[in-house]
Design an enzyme around this catalytic site. Structure first.
Site, PDB file in Angstrom:
ATOM      1  CG  PHE A 135      -1.851   1.195   1.240  1.00  0.00           C
ATOM      2  CD1 PHE A 135      -3.048   1.139   0.545  1.00  0.00           C
ATOM      3  CD2 PHE A 135      -1.535   2.344   1.932  1.00  0.00           C
ATOM      4  CE1 PHE A 135      -3.926   2.220   0.536  1.00  0.00           C
ATOM      5  CE2 PHE A 135      -2.393   3.435   1.930  1.00  0.00           C
ATOM      6  CZ  PHE A 135      -3.588   3.371   1.234  1.00  0.00           C
ATOM      7  CG  ASP A 220       5.516   3.532   1.733  1.00  0.00           C
ATOM      8  OD1 ASP A 220       5.518   4.178   2.802  1.00  0.00           O
ATOM      9  OD2 ASP A 220       4.480   3.329   1.075  1.00  0.00           O
ATOM     10  CE  LYS A 249      -0.218   5.389   7.935  1.00  0.00           C
ATOM     11  NZ  LYS A 249      -1.614   5.806   8.162  1.00  0.00           N
TER      12      LYS A 249
END
Length: 399
Positions: A135, A220, A249
């Site tokens: 993702f 990532d 995040k």
């Protein structure tokens, strides 16, 4: 009074929020409209790394809000420069690009990889290899680079030059890579795909393949970064250095910010005008982020994340012996996944709901994995309270 039912009236239905509406948070605790108290093991999906309303972050945003909010990238600003310098000091990076989210940081990384290949090797070198179950965001580019077909259905035609191979399978990557490959993008630990850590040899092998084929290695670290695994970035625990790293995040401790970190050599391909972000690097976000980074990068905090992660996994394994719920308990630091088995297969959402009935907020990673991402500074007492609530949750599920 505003209620949960109003969501269905005024919001686009791409989310299905739970029945409670949080109105206040402090540390590891959240209160809803009725004043009911909940223990939060979700951290807003690994975002509130220092808990809710952390006083250090509150002070940082309060001070900055009284000075300067936004100037656009026509001018730079002091918080952005201070944060970029700090990130370079803490990592392999020599250059930083700021944006607002993980999707934007991955979008920037993928565009930079293609531009770097174009500048140095020509227009035929544009292919990107990703992994299944990965993702990387929800923009049209990043959602197609992600390896979950259900997220791309109905949004075609797809961008060209993107392929996927199984995660942790070095041979499959070796067969897929060629001199047309401009980049491999991989999560050191797949978050949304099931909380699955990479093998150390796998990441080392990816580094060698990229070097051999003049491709860039992109990590990532949107979910794994900023202390979540017990290292400031997860790559530091594996000893494998990427060419580009993406972050978001926890980077802002709850305030929206994203960053792409890279080397001077690679960054040269983003000359003036090639990429941009109106809000990227705004003083408010960078001031809060700098305060968060200063706290999370402290060695004693990072060491405690590893220790508490072991304690958490030990508890889940103990529960597994008692209830027989899990096929596997895995993860790094305080990003932990428990894969369900047998009669409990594909019941992750149901168990998350049962936990909420115990005033405990947890996450899922798909239909078959429970995901836990508590604040990194969760206390031992709060952790024990969470364990008590989880045990009651499992008892209710098994009843």
């Amino acid at each position: 009074m505003i209620s949960r039912s109003q969501f269905d009236q005024v919001m686009v239905p791409n989310y299905a929020p739970g029945k409670i509406v949080p109105v206040k948070g402090l540390g590891c605790k959240v209160w809803d409209q009725q004043g009911e108290e909940y223990l939060d093991l979700s951290s807003g999906i690994a975002v509130n790394a220092l808990g809710h309303a952390n006083p250090i972050l509150v002070d940082a945003i309060t001070q900055q809000a009284q000075k300067l909010w936004h100037v656009s990238n026509i001018l730079t600003n002091e918080p952005a420069l201070e944060l970029a310098t700090k990130l370079c000091d803490l990592t392999f990076a020599e250059k930083v690009f700021f944006c607002n989210s993980g999707a934007e940081s991955n979008e920037a990384a993928l565009k930079l990889a293609r531009r770097y290949a174009f500048d140095n090797f020509g227009e035929e070198k544009y292919e990107i290899i990703s992994t299944t179950n990965s993702f990387h965001g929800r923009t049209l580019f990043t959602v197609n680079v992600g390896g979950q077909p259900s997220y791309t259905e109905g949004f075609g035609p797809k961008p060209e030059g993107i392929s996927h191979v199984p995660y942790n399978n070095l041979q499959a990557m070796e067969e897929a890579i060629s001199d047309k490959t401009c980049a491999i993008i991989v999560e050191p630990l797949q978050g949304e795909g099931g909380v699955t850590p990479a093998d150390s040899d796998y990441l080392t092998g990816l580094r060698h393949l990229c070097d051999k084929h003049n491709a860039l290695l992109i990590f990532d670290e949107v979910q794994t970064g900023v202390g979540r695994t017990g290292y400031f970035y997860a790559y530091q625990g594996f000893g494998v250095v990427p060419d580009i790293l993406t972050s978001a995040k926890a980077l802002g401790g709850g305030f929206p910010i994203g960053a792409m970190l890279t080397t001077t050599k690679v960054a040269q391909s983003f000359v003036v005008g090639t990429h941009g972000c109106t809000y990227g690097g705004n003083p408010l976000a960078c001031a809060v982020s700098l305060a968060a980074v200063n706290e999370i990068s402290k060695q004693e905090l990072l060491e405690s994340v590893i220790e508490k992660g072991r304690t958490f996994k030990d508890f889940l394994n103990k529960m597994n012996k008692k209830f027989g719920l899990f096929e596997e308990v895995r993860g790094l630091g305080l990003l932990i996944g428990a894969q369900l088995k047998g009669d409990f297969t594909n019941r992750a959402g149901e168990i998350m709901g049962k936990a909420l009935e115990q005033n405990l907020m947890i996450l899922v990673a798909g239909k078959n994995v429970l995901r836990f991402a508590p604040p990194l500074n969760i206390t031992d007492e709060e952790l024990q309270s969470a364990f008590d609530k989880l045990e009651k949750t499992f008892e209710a599920v098994c009843a």
